[in-house]
Design a protein around this motif. Sequence first.
Motif, PDB file in Angstrom:
ATOM      1  N   UNK A  15      50.650  69.257  48.671  1.00 46.70           N
ATOM      2  CA  UNK A  15      49.247  68.995  48.273  1.00 46.70           C
ATOM      3  C   UNK A  15      49.490  67.858  47.392  1.00 46.70           C
ATOM      4  N   UNK A  16      48.408  66.961  47.419  1.00 42.09           N
ATOM      5  CA  UNK A  16      48.365  65.839  46.640  1.00 42.09           C
ATOM      6  C   UNK A  16      47.403  65.590  45.311  1.00 42.09           C
ATOM      7  N   UNK A  17      47.463  64.792  44.691  1.00 41.08           N
ATOM      8  CA  UNK A  17      47.048  64.991  43.460  1.00 41.08           C
ATOM      9  C   UNK A  17      45.390  65.069  43.254  1.00 41.08           C
ATOM     10  N   UNK A  18      44.766  64.088  44.364  1.00 41.00           N
ATOM     11  CA  UNK A  18      43.241  64.146  44.599  1.00 41.00           C
ATOM     12  C   UNK A  18      42.902  65.597  44.850  1.00 41.00           C
ATOM     13  N   UNK A  19      43.666  66.187  45.701  1.00 39.90           N
ATOM     14  CA  UNK A  19      42.976  67.594  46.004  1.00 39.90           C
ATOM     15  C   UNK A  19      43.470  68.652  44.690  1.00 39.90           C
ATOM     16  N   UNK A  20      44.430  68.514  43.982  1.00 35.45           N
ATOM     17  CA  UNK A  20      44.751  69.258  42.834  1.00 35.45           C
ATOM     18  C   UNK A  20      43.436  69.154  41.660  1.00 35.45           C
TER      19      UNK A  20
END
Length: 67
Positions: A4-9
């Motif tokens: 997962x990436x930061x934008x998704x989180x």
Amino acid sequence: MAIINNKEVEAEVRRLLREQVERSDWFRHGMTRRQRRKHIDREVDAWWHLKLSEAAQRLVEREVQKD
């Protein structure tokens, strides 16, 4: 392996927090719809970081279930 990436989180955090705040009676009484939205936006901006680990865990679990 779930990635997962930061934008998704951050998007997940903001969604979770917005849902929680919108359910609260605190933002229902004595405000127009526009005022309510503005107050909720401010709350989400101020407090989204508190749900980072919860959102990251949910995203990882969601990815694991896909596999």
